[in-house]
Scaffold this motif. Structure first.
Motif, short mmCIF file in Angstrom:
data_model
loop_
_atom_site.label_atom_id
_atom_site.label_comp_id
_atom_site.label_asym_id
_atom_site.label_seq_id
_atom_site.Cartn_x
_atom_site.Cartn_y
_atom_site.Cartn_z
N LYS A 226 42.54 34.34 37.65
CA LYS A 226 42.17 34.41 38.89
C LYS A 226 42.14 35.99 39.23
O LYS A 226 42.99 36.93 39.02
CB LYS A 226 43.02 33.72 40.05
N VAL A 248 32.16 34.62 50.08
CA VAL A 248 33.37 33.75 49.42
C VAL A 248 32.71 32.50 49.16
O VAL A 248 32.50 31.89 48.04
CB VAL A 248 34.44 33.75 49.93
N LEU A 252 31.77 30.65 45.65
CA LEU A 252 32.37 29.45 45.00
C LEU A 252 31.15 28.27 44.94
O LEU A 252 31.14 27.41 43.82
CB LEU A 252 33.44 29.06 46.24
N ASP A 258 34.94 29.82 39.86
CA ASP A 258 36.26 29.38 40.78
C ASP A 258 37.40 30.25 40.27
O ASP A 258 38.55 29.97 40.27
CB ASP A 258 36.48 27.92 40.10
N ASP A 259 37.11 31.51 39.82
CA ASP A 259 38.16 32.43 39.27
C ASP A 259 38.24 33.57 40.58
O ASP A 259 39.11 34.59 40.22
CB ASP A 259 37.80 33.09 38.10
N HIS A 261 39.47 34.62 44.42
CA HIS A 261 40.38 34.11 45.67
C HIS A 261 40.20 35.45 46.50
O HIS A 261 40.11 36.46 46.13
CB HIS A 261 41.77 34.03 45.38
N CYS A 262 40.44 35.11 47.65
CA CYS A 262 40.26 36.01 48.87
C CYS A 262 41.41 36.19 49.77
O CYS A 262 41.92 35.05 50.29
CB CYS A 262 38.94 36.03 49.54
N ILE A 283 36.20 26.40 52.21
CA ILE A 283 36.56 27.31 51.14
C ILE A 283 38.18 27.72 51.53
O ILE A 283 38.69 28.61 51.07
CB ILE A 283 35.84 28.85 51.08
N GLY A 285 40.82 26.51 50.35
CA GLY A 285 41.65 26.57 49.26
C GLY A 285 41.58 28.18 48.31
O GLY A 285 42.47 28.32 47.67
N SER A 286 40.59 28.61 48.65
CA SER A 286 40.44 29.86 48.13
C SER A 286 40.60 31.19 48.86
O SER A 286 40.30 32.29 48.32
CB SER A 286 39.03 30.01 47.25
N ARG A 288 42.60 32.90 52.09
CA ARG A 288 43.80 32.90 53.23
C ARG A 288 43.88 34.14 53.99
O ARG A 288 43.28 34.67 53.79
CB ARG A 288 45.02 32.93 52.26
#
Length: 424
Positions: A226, A248, A252, A258-259, A261-262, A283, A285-286, A288
């Protein structure tokens, strides 16, 4: 007579800072949360000046009065506005608090200089009262372009915009000296504000290098395969964080990656809406949100980033701003993706990939271009760190800031000497 005058000057300059009290006014952020203001206050305090600050409560700083490191901090309530009418109420209420507290400060100790940090550009009214009644100097610390900020928020140039232009002009007219955050602001002070060039000094908002360095990344943010992109800063309408959230979602859902994250660090009036948008776009899950971080937790989170994002949209305001996150990303060796913002582009140089089109899709393109090119990220990281280590030094900025105060008090001595010797 000349020898005597020079002796008096040397004696006076030797004790210049120990005999003067500076009051700093801030309306939009609490201190010491406002890093620039806190650095300035500490620089003055370390040089021997007495320093007081009036600012709002918030960001975990809720005491009405406290002394931190010898600096007296007076705070008042503040309700952030979301409309033009709301801003009138916010600014009027804050102005009343700051006038009241300025006289409370004066009861404790005579005030030699009032430094007002905008926005808003109404704080010159507090300084004007003390200048007329007591001869207090006024220094304008020019943080934001209030007229452009209004247009950025509300998209119009109406009566309120014209009032802001008027208040800006009066602020510069009242100022004995002005502190600009970059050369563009200095030009505005001279051209639009009519300030004499020798009374405007550029003091940039660099973090202290000894305290702002890469550290061990927060392990909970590291996931095999990731890549972590991120943002740090205030979240208002003019900051464009919604564009990052949509980018983002583009990565996605449309690009099927799917690699990525933010992580978004900070808070502000848009935070609640941005969280709701994240949920609506599916989104969560990716992406925060951490809220406000400081100290070692902030550095460990930032050190986990692979790419730092500046989603601020181009426009009359953002085109001219020096952004703290540019300096912070470069000091940590983070390659940057940003839109075409002239001032930020000049300061970031080759540490930034500049996206010409302002859209979530173009921002996603820029992000993926860097994520998929680790060698380019490495080169950009090295360039950014090298520039930061060579040029981003708060000690040099603090020296220029203190010189501005020295010049201010020397002008008063010159006037006093001219009056003294013209009557002797």
């Amino acid at each position: 007579m000349v020898v005597h005058r020079n002796m008096r000057r040397c004696e006076w300059e030797a004790t210049i800072s120990k005999r003067h009290h500076i009051l700093i006014l801030v309306e939009n952020l609490p201190v010491p949360f406002d890093r620039r203001v806190w650095q300035e206050a500490q620089a003055l305090n370390d040089a021997g000046y007495e320093v007081s600050v009036i600012c709002p409560t918030g960001r975990g700083y809720d005491k009405n009065y406290e002394v931190i490191g010898g600096i007296h901090i007076y705070r008042h309530p503040l309700e952030e506005a979301g409309s033009a009418a709301g801003y009138i109420k916010e600014y009027f209420t804050a102005l009343v608090y700051q006038i009241y507290l300025s006289f409370r400060v004066r009861r404790r100790q005579r005030i030699d200089v009032i430094q007002a940090c905008n926005p808003p550009d109404l704080l010159f009214l507090v300084a004007m009262i003390h200048k007329v009644l007591f001869g207090t100097f006024f220094v304008f610390d020019h943080h934001d372009l209030s007229p452009e900020l209004y247009v950025s928020k509300f998209g119009r140039k109406d009566l309120f915009y014209k009032l802001l232009c008027f208040f800006e002009k009066q602020t510069f007219r009242m100022a004995d000296a002005s502190v600009a955050t970059n050369e563009t602001f200095r030009d505005i002070a001279v051209r639009r504000g009519g300030m004499p060039p020798d009374r405007v000094v550029v003091v940039k908002s660099y973090p202290e290098a000894a305290r702002f360095r890469p550290t061990t990344p927060e392990q909970s943010l590291i996931a095999s395969g990731k890549h972590l992109i991120g943002y740090i800063g205030i979240m208002g309408e003019q900051d464009g964080v919604d564009t990052l959230v949509r980018a983002v979602a583009e990565i996605l859902h449309v690009r099927k990656r799917d690699d990525i994250h933010c992580l978004i660090i900070g808070d502000g009036p848009e935070l609640k809406r941005l969280k709701a948008m994240t949920d609506e776009l599916g989104i969560g899950g990716s992406l925060r949100f951490t809220g406000y971080l400081s100290g070692q937790p902030l550095l460990s989170h930032l050190s986990a980033f692979d790419v730092g994002i500046i989603p601020d949209p181009p426009g009359e305001l953002n085109d001219k701003l020096s952004m703290n996150k540019v300096f912070e990303y470069m000091m940590l060796g983070l390659p940057i993706v940003q839109f075409n913002l002239p001032q930020a582009t000049r300061e970031a140089g080759h540490a930034a990939l500049v996206v010409s089109e302002h859209s979530p899709q173009a921002l996603a393109d820029g992000i993926l271009a860097l994520i998929d090119d680790p060698e380019r990220r490495k080169q950009m990281s090295m360039v950014g760190r090298a520039v930061a280590e060579r040029e981003f030094r708060w000690t040099g900025e603090a020296g220029r800031y203190l010189d501005a105060y020295g010049d201010l008090f020397r002008r008063r001595l010159d006037v006093h000497d001219q009056r003294h010797y013209s009557t002797s």
